[in-house]
Design a protein around this motif. Structure first.
Motif, PDB file in Angstrom:
ATOM      1  N   VAL A 106      46.022 -33.086 -36.935  1.00  0.00           N
ATOM      2  CA  VAL A 106      45.231 -33.935 -36.036  1.00  0.00           C
ATOM      3  C   VAL A 106      43.739 -33.667 -36.246  1.00  0.00           C
ATOM      4  N   VAL A 107      43.359 -32.410 -36.380  1.00  0.00           N
ATOM      5  CA  VAL A 107      41.956 -32.057 -36.612  1.00  0.00           C
ATOM      6  C   VAL A 107      41.463 -32.652 -37.926  1.00  0.00           C
ATOM      7  N   ILE A 108      42.254 -32.557 -38.969  1.00  0.00           N
ATOM      8  CA  ILE A 108      41.864 -33.105 -40.274  1.00  0.00           C
ATOM      9  C   ILE A 108      41.724 -34.617 -40.190  1.00  0.00           C
ATOM     10  N   THR A 109      42.650 -35.277 -39.505  1.00  0.00           N
ATOM     11  CA  THR A 109      42.594 -36.734 -39.378  1.00  0.00           C
ATOM     12  C   THR A 109      41.366 -37.182 -38.609  1.00  0.00           C
ATOM     13  N   VAL A 110      41.062 -36.515 -37.506  1.00  0.00           N
ATOM     14  CA  VAL A 110      39.885 -36.873 -36.707  1.00  0.00           C
ATOM     15  C   VAL A 110      38.604 -36.634 -37.512  1.00  0.00           C
ATOM     16  N   ALA A 111      38.527 -35.528 -38.220  1.00  0.00           N
ATOM     17  CA  ALA A 111      37.342 -35.252 -39.039  1.00  0.00           C
ATOM     18  C   ALA A 111      37.174 -36.309 -40.121  1.00  0.00           C
ATOM     19  N   TRP A 112      38.271 -36.708 -40.741  1.00  0.00           N
ATOM     20  CA  TRP A 112      38.206 -37.729 -41.787  1.00  0.00           C
ATOM     21  C   TRP A 112      37.765 -39.073 -41.211  1.00  0.00           C
ATOM     22  N   LEU A 113      38.322 -39.441 -40.054  1.00  0.00           N
ATOM     23  CA  LEU A 113      37.943 -40.713 -39.432  1.00  0.00           C
ATOM     24  C   LEU A 113      36.472 -40.722 -39.020  1.00  0.00           C
ATOM     25  N   ILE A 114      36.001 -39.625 -38.453  1.00  0.00           N
ATOM     26  CA  ILE A 114      34.599 -39.564 -38.037  1.00  0.00           C
ATOM     27  C   ILE A 114      33.670 -39.625 -39.239  1.00  0.00           C
ATOM     28  N   LEU A 115      33.982 -38.867 -40.279  1.00  0.00           N
ATOM     29  CA  LEU A 115      33.078 -38.835 -41.435  1.00  0.00           C
ATOM     30  C   LEU A 115      33.100 -40.133 -42.240  1.00  0.00           C
ATOM     31  N   ASN A 116      34.224 -40.835 -42.248  1.00  0.00           N
ATOM     32  CA  ASN A 116      34.301 -42.045 -43.053  1.00  0.00           C
ATOM     33  C   ASN A 116      33.951 -43.310 -42.301  1.00  0.00           C
ATOM     34  N   HIS A 117      34.235 -43.368 -41.018  1.00  0.00           N
ATOM     35  CA  HIS A 117      34.123 -44.638 -40.325  1.00  0.00           C
ATOM     36  C   HIS A 117      33.098 -44.669 -39.205  1.00  0.00           C
ATOM     37  N   ALA A 118      32.551 -43.566 -38.825  1.00  0.00           N
ATOM     38  CA  ALA A 118      31.551 -43.558 -37.752  1.00  0.00           C
ATOM     39  C   ALA A 118      30.167 -43.750 -38.334  1.00  0.00           C
ATOM     40  N   ARG A 119      29.339 -44.455 -37.592  1.00  0.00           N
ATOM     41  CA  ARG A 119      27.951 -44.618 -38.017  1.00  0.00           C
ATOM     42  C   ARG A 119      27.164 -43.404 -37.535  1.00  0.00           C
ATOM     43  N   LEU A 120      26.704 -42.620 -38.495  1.00  0.00           N
ATOM     44  CA  LEU A 120      25.933 -41.420 -38.150  1.00  0.00           C
ATOM     45  C   LEU A 120      24.458 -41.758 -38.294  1.00  0.00           C
ATOM     46  N   SER A 121      23.720 -41.699 -37.214  1.00  0.00           N
ATOM     47  CA  SER A 121      22.306 -42.048 -37.270  1.00  0.00           C
ATOM     48  C   SER A 121      21.434 -40.823 -37.429  1.00  0.00           C
TER      49      SER A 121
END
Length: 121
Positions: A106-121
């Protein structure tokens, strides 16, 4: 031309590049791939660390596959010890580790989703 007495002939098997413990750690855990964004001194370093982390996130599905194998393996050993060998304590041990590895997934999946799909400003 004389042969120096202190030189040794090259061996067939090269020395390992890193100890087995470190290799096993890097095989299972991915934190060594990423940079700490909070340790950056200014905006440029912070942006560079984020970009590096986004690039390195492409390896997270590999770690997810490894952890899913560990989860299935631990669960299968739990079933084996519970149903076939009637060893309740050992089955509880492996079922507990399957829950721990599932949490890691679950931790790996959340990290992958945040790094790939979240807009980091």
């Amino acid at each position: 031309m004389t042969l120096d007495q202190h030189t040794q002939p090259p061996s067939d098997d090269p020395a390992p590049e890193m100890p087995f413990r470190r290799l096993l750690y890097r095989f299972l855990f991915f934190d060594w791939l990423f940079r700490d964004v909070s340790a950056a001194r200014d905006r440029i370093e912070r942006h560079a660390a984020r970009q590096h982390n986004r690039k390195m996130s492409r390896y997270l599905p590999v770690y997810l596959r490894r952890w899913s194998f560990l989860t299935a393996f631990d669960f299968a050993l739990g079933v084996l010890f519970e149903k076939v060998l009637q060893a309740g304590l050992l089955s509880a041990w492996f079922f507990t580790w399957s829950c721990v590895t599932l949490t890691g997934m679950v931790v790996i999946t959340v990290a992958w989703l945040i790094l790939n799909h979240a807009r980091l400003s």
